[in-house]
Write an enzyme that holds these catalytic residues in place. Structure first.
Site, short mmCIF file in Angstrom:
data_model
loop_
_atom_site.label_atom_id
_atom_site.label_comp_id
_atom_site.label_asym_id
_atom_site.label_seq_id
_atom_site.Cartn_x
_atom_site.Cartn_y
_atom_site.Cartn_z
N GLU A 329 0.84 -1.20 0.00
CA GLU A 329 0.00 0.00 0.00
C GLU A 329 0.88 1.25 0.00
O GLU A 329 0.67 2.16 -0.80
CB GLU A 329 -0.90 -0.02 1.24
CG GLU A 329 -1.77 1.21 1.39
CD GLU A 329 -2.51 1.23 2.72
OE1 GLU A 329 -3.46 2.02 2.85
OE2 GLU A 329 -2.14 0.46 3.63
N HIS A 422 -29.10 -8.46 -35.86
CA HIS A 422 -27.97 -7.54 -35.85
C HIS A 422 -27.55 -7.22 -37.28
O HIS A 422 -27.34 -6.07 -37.66
CB HIS A 422 -26.78 -8.15 -35.10
CG HIS A 422 -26.86 -8.06 -33.61
ND1 HIS A 422 -27.79 -8.73 -32.88
CD2 HIS A 422 -26.10 -7.36 -32.72
CE1 HIS A 422 -27.62 -8.47 -31.59
NE2 HIS A 422 -26.60 -7.63 -31.47
#
Length: 446
Positions: A329, A422
């Site tokens: 961190e 489509h």
């Protein structure tokens, strides 16, 4: 001070390092079940459930939600009430955090192709964000600034803050920070019930689009369970610091840098890596000397015993490689030429450059956000920032000519996936009428 000592040259080093840095992600099922029940209850009963849980868990005796609302006049009163030195520090920190995050703001963009087709990205802020700030006698005004200001810079329409007030106590510094950061509404709610209120909304608490901010195990579990209904920043583990030092920094400085994370809680992790074995021993002696001067000595000793470490490496290159493996961190590079070495760092939440840059400055006022990825998630995630409060929408606007050309690409791809609608939808935009009629005839023959 009791802690783990490792040497990167040992044959079993990798296994020991893995065991040292591992953080169990196993969920406490009892906690998960309790949180699930609270979430369900708040979603069903709203304000009434919030009042009941607040009275039970925070030792309050309130009759209704109006007693859990902190008005703007109360925030301003707290700002006026705190000592001038604290107010000046809060305002200076807020300005630095705001200025840094202004650099992160993303703008919409677009371009137009030769045939007139428009493509781009439209960036918009969230409508409403919720920030959770731990409360009570403990003061976390820095959490208010770090969570609220990026949202403000992003242009979030409304910032809702929740913070528990056990026994009716809430720290003036927290209220003052909320005033400075521009929090729109503040409720003295905590725990899983506060997360539920933000996620689902009640008659009093508005539902938000994203919840950010740290909390206890119940808050973390609640955020996990409401994710999908709302966005969240992350599920954070214990705080971490990894210090890489070449042996030339004052051992007392390094010892206190390690303690700055170890004092958070017993599960925090503080690791020192150095090629200088004698220096590691000097730091250990400084730690023993300095620990007795600190209020949280017991927590520090437990943290260092359970998860802390002193690691000797062959050279700085191996130290940098190890830093990338651990993906901490907070990473302090307390070495010569820190900026150059930092170019090799791929995985870290925040990188602190040089001997005069302790992690503590980043927690409060340097400018970058202190909400950072933990437990090696820096491999794929980033600090909290303005981008967490902005959304991106794709822009597609076809000219007749552009649509015709794109349809000639889309059609065979769609038919290859057996998605005829489509294909037909795209083919209607093809300019050559004979092509459309031929496709329609082909469809009838299927």
């Amino acid at each position: 001070m009791e802690t783990t000592w490792l040497n990167a040259q040992d044959a079993d080093f990798d296994a020991k390092l893995t065991a040292l840095t591992a953080w169990s992600e196993e969920r406490d099922e009892e906690v998960a079940d309790r949180v699930r029940g609270i979430l369900r209850d708040v979603a069903k009963r709203g304000d009434a459930a919030l009042v009941e849980y607040t009275n039970r868990f925070d030792r309050r005796d309130v009759a209704g939600m109006d007693e859990l609302v902190v008005g703007h006049e109360q925030l301003q009163a707290a700002l006026d009430r705190i000592p001038a030195e604290q107010r000046q520090a809060l305002e200076a920190a807020a300005e630095r955090v705001r200025r840094y995050h202004e650099k992160q703001k993303q703008d919409s963009w677009q371009y137009r192709e030769a045939d007139g087709t428009l493509l781009g990205q439209q960036v918009t802020p969230l409508d409403r964000a919720g920030i959770y700030v731990p409360g009570g006698k403990a003061a976390y005004p820095s959490s208010v600034l770090m969570n609220a200001l990026p949202a403000k810079v992003a242009g979030v329409g409304e910032i809702i803050m929740v913070s528990p007030a056990p026994d009716g106590e809430i720290n003036d510094m927290v209220l003052a920070a909320a005033a400075i950061a521009g929090v729109d509404k503040l409720f003295t709610l905590g725990g899983a019930q506060a997360v539920a209120a933000l996620a689902y909304g009640t008659d009093t608490v508005p539902a938000v689009d994203k919840i950010v901010g740290p909390g206890n195990i119940y808050v973390a579990e609640a955020k996990r369970q409401v994710f999908g209904k709302v966005g969240i920043d992350m599920i954070a583990g214990p705080s971490e610091i990894l210090v890489v030092c070449d042996g030339k920094t004052d051992p007392d400085w390094i010892a206190m840098d390690l303690f700055s994370q170890a004092e958070h809680d017993e599960e925090a992790q503080a690791i020192l890596v150095s090629p200088d074995g004698d220096f590691l021993q000097q730091v250990a002696e400084s730690m023993e000397k300095l620990a007795v001067t600190l209020e949280r000595e017991t927590i520090i000793r437990t943290s260092m015993k359970n998860r802390g470490a002193m690691i000797q490496v062959q050279d700085l290159q191996q130290a940098i490689d190890l830093a990338n493996t651990i993906a901490s961190e907070h990473l302090e590079l307390s070495i010569d030429d820190a900026e150059q070495w930092a170019k090799q760092i791929r995985h870290a939440g925040a990188i602190f450059l040089g001997r005069h840059t302790p992690e503590a400055l980043g927690d409060y006022c340097a400018g970058p956000n202190h909400v950072l990825p933990t437990s090696a998630t820096a491999r794929f995630s980033s600090p909290l920032g303005v981008y967490d409060f902005q959304k991106r929408s794709s822009l597609i606007g076809c000219s007749p000519e552009g649509a015709s050309e794109l349809a000639k690409i889309a059609s065979p791809l769609a038919r290859g996936e057996s998605l005829t609608a489509h294909a037909r939808s795209a083919e209607y935009r093809i300019n050559t009428a004979s092509d459309v009629r031929r496709r329609a005839s082909d469809d009838k023959d299927l």
